[in-house]
Motif scaffolding. Sequence first.
Motif, short mmCIF file in Angstrom:
data_model
loop_
_atom_site.label_atom_id
_atom_site.label_comp_id
_atom_site.label_asym_id
_atom_site.label_seq_id
_atom_site.Cartn_x
_atom_site.Cartn_y
_atom_site.Cartn_z
N LEU A 1 -16.62 -24.27 -56.03
CA LEU A 1 -15.33 -24.81 -55.26
C LEU A 1 -15.49 -24.96 -53.87
O LEU A 1 -15.57 -23.88 -53.17
CB LEU A 1 -14.01 -24.06 -55.88
N ASP A 2 -15.31 -26.10 -53.33
CA ASP A 2 -15.93 -26.08 -51.92
C ASP A 2 -14.25 -26.45 -51.26
O ASP A 2 -13.52 -26.99 -51.61
CB ASP A 2 -16.54 -27.49 -51.60
N VAL A 3 -14.40 -25.92 -50.20
CA VAL A 3 -12.93 -25.84 -49.21
C VAL A 3 -13.25 -26.39 -47.84
O VAL A 3 -13.33 -25.56 -47.11
CB VAL A 3 -12.24 -24.56 -49.36
N PRO A 4 -13.66 -27.67 -47.67
CA PRO A 4 -14.15 -27.82 -46.21
C PRO A 4 -13.05 -27.94 -45.14
O PRO A 4 -13.46 -28.00 -44.06
CB PRO A 4 -14.75 -29.46 -46.57
N ASN A 5 -12.02 -28.03 -45.52
CA ASN A 5 -10.70 -28.05 -44.63
C ASN A 5 -9.75 -26.96 -44.45
O ASN A 5 -8.93 -26.95 -43.70
CB ASN A 5 -9.84 -29.53 -45.23
N GLY A 6 -10.35 -25.99 -45.08
CA GLY A 6 -9.66 -24.70 -45.11
C GLY A 6 -8.24 -24.39 -45.71
O GLY A 6 -7.46 -23.97 -45.41
N ARG A 7 -7.98 -25.48 -46.81
CA ARG A 7 -6.75 -25.13 -47.41
C ARG A 7 -6.92 -25.65 -48.87
O ARG A 7 -7.63 -26.82 -49.17
CB ARG A 7 -5.54 -26.22 -46.84
N LEU A 8 -6.24 -24.82 -49.87
CA LEU A 8 -6.41 -25.01 -51.18
C LEU A 8 -5.13 -25.31 -51.57
O LEU A 8 -4.02 -25.03 -51.13
CB LEU A 8 -6.68 -23.85 -52.04
N TRP A 9 -5.07 -26.26 -52.71
CA TRP A 9 -3.78 -26.58 -53.20
C TRP A 9 -3.84 -26.44 -54.82
O TRP A 9 -4.65 -26.32 -55.43
CB TRP A 9 -3.85 -28.19 -52.97
N ALA B 1 -12.35 -22.31 -44.26
CA ALA B 1 -13.35 -23.21 -44.78
C ALA B 1 -14.54 -22.70 -45.08
O ALA B 1 -15.10 -21.80 -44.61
CB ALA B 1 -13.50 -24.38 -43.73
N GLY B 2 -15.32 -23.32 -46.33
CA GLY B 2 -16.54 -22.63 -46.83
C GLY B 2 -16.85 -23.50 -48.19
O GLY B 2 -16.16 -24.25 -48.83
N THR B 3 -17.88 -23.16 -48.53
CA THR B 3 -18.61 -23.60 -49.83
C THR B 3 -18.83 -22.31 -50.42
O THR B 3 -19.39 -21.52 -50.30
CB THR B 3 -20.13 -23.93 -49.65
N TYR B 4 -18.03 -22.39 -51.85
CA TYR B 4 -17.74 -21.16 -52.44
C TYR B 4 -18.08 -21.31 -53.97
O TYR B 4 -18.34 -22.43 -54.39
CB TYR B 4 -16.23 -20.83 -52.26
N ARG B 5 -18.51 -20.18 -54.61
CA ARG B 5 -18.53 -19.89 -55.89
C ARG B 5 -17.27 -19.50 -56.08
O ARG B 5 -16.55 -18.52 -55.52
CB ARG B 5 -19.57 -19.03 -56.27
N LEU C 1 -13.19 -16.05 -54.25
CA LEU C 1 -13.99 -16.78 -53.59
C LEU C 1 -15.23 -16.10 -52.91
O LEU C 1 -14.82 -15.17 -52.11
CB LEU C 1 -13.35 -17.88 -52.77
N TRP C 2 -16.48 -16.65 -53.02
CA TRP C 2 -17.61 -15.90 -52.08
C TRP C 2 -18.32 -16.93 -51.66
O TRP C 2 -18.60 -18.18 -52.52
CB TRP C 2 -18.04 -14.69 -52.81
N PRO C 3 -19.07 -16.97 -50.58
CA PRO C 3 -20.15 -18.14 -50.05
C PRO C 3 -21.38 -18.28 -51.41
O PRO C 3 -21.58 -17.20 -51.74
CB PRO C 3 -20.74 -17.60 -48.86
N ARG C 4 -21.51 -19.52 -51.19
CA ARG C 4 -22.75 -19.81 -52.12
C ARG C 4 -23.61 -20.70 -51.33
O ARG C 4 -23.26 -21.57 -50.52
CB ARG C 4 -22.22 -20.46 -53.47
N ASP C 5 -25.02 -20.52 -51.69
CA ASP C 5 -25.80 -21.50 -51.02
C ASP C 5 -26.15 -22.49 -51.87
O ASP C 5 -26.62 -23.68 -51.28
CB ASP C 5 -27.21 -20.56 -50.74
N ASP C 6 -26.31 -22.47 -53.16
CA ASP C 6 -26.81 -23.63 -54.03
C ASP C 6 -25.67 -23.89 -55.02
O ASP C 6 -24.58 -23.23 -55.34
CB ASP C 6 -27.95 -23.27 -54.92
N GLU C 7 -25.74 -25.17 -55.69
CA GLU C 7 -24.68 -25.35 -56.90
C GLU C 7 -25.04 -24.68 -58.11
O GLU C 7 -26.46 -24.61 -58.15
CB GLU C 7 -24.81 -27.17 -56.64
N ALA C 8 -24.27 -24.50 -58.82
CA ALA C 8 -24.41 -23.66 -60.08
C ALA C 8 -23.35 -24.33 -61.22
O ALA C 8 -22.44 -24.70 -60.68
CB ALA C 8 -24.02 -22.29 -59.87
N SER C 9 -24.01 -24.29 -62.25
CA SER C 9 -22.99 -24.86 -63.47
C SER C 9 -21.86 -23.98 -63.64
O SER C 9 -22.07 -22.50 -63.35
CB SER C 9 -23.76 -25.14 -64.78
N PRO C 10 -20.69 -24.57 -63.99
CA PRO C 10 -19.66 -23.34 -64.54
C PRO C 10 -20.24 -22.58 -65.49
O PRO C 10 -21.08 -23.00 -66.42
CB PRO C 10 -18.64 -24.58 -65.17
#
Length: 170
Positions: A95-103, A119-123, A148-157
């Motif tokens: 789940l990526d949150v580039p703009n710092g807001r979730l809905w 804002a971040g790229t999360y698992r 949510l925690w930072p991730r480096d790579d994409e992963a499958s659900p």
Amino acid sequence: MTQPTVTTDLDVEINHGQVYIYAQAPWADDPSNNAVLRALDDARQSGRFVGVADALVDLVTPVQWNFQAPMRIEIWSLEPPADDDAWDQVVDVDLDVPNGRLWFEGSGGREPIPCDVPAGTYRARVSGRGYTEAADGAEGLDSYRLRLWPRDDEASPALRKSWPGWQNLT
């Protein structure tokens, strides 16, 4: 670290057994985008009951309506410790949150509920409980958590824990 760096509690709306979680609505730039239907199909067909399509997470619940469902959002610096035994259903997704807001938006066009997060790229670890009680007719006992925690790579659900009651509802 054994504690989240940020914790936010809010009430979300479950409508038609679903709540959508996103940073940007996939249909914002393309009204014909059917991400909600594809995420629902993914949730059901995968057996995770959490589906993903175009950065939209569809959390499917056995609760048809709860307009004040507790949702805790936790931000962690590393993957949080497992506590799957405390939850009925647990699924990890990107789940990526580039703009710092979730809905958080209940299915059927409910008013989206905002939540500011760094804002971040999360698992993300999506957890729900109170499912058995809800399936037995109790109202308002379901609750949810999004870690949510930072991730480096994409992963499958990944399905970490499945509520056994799904087989009676589908």
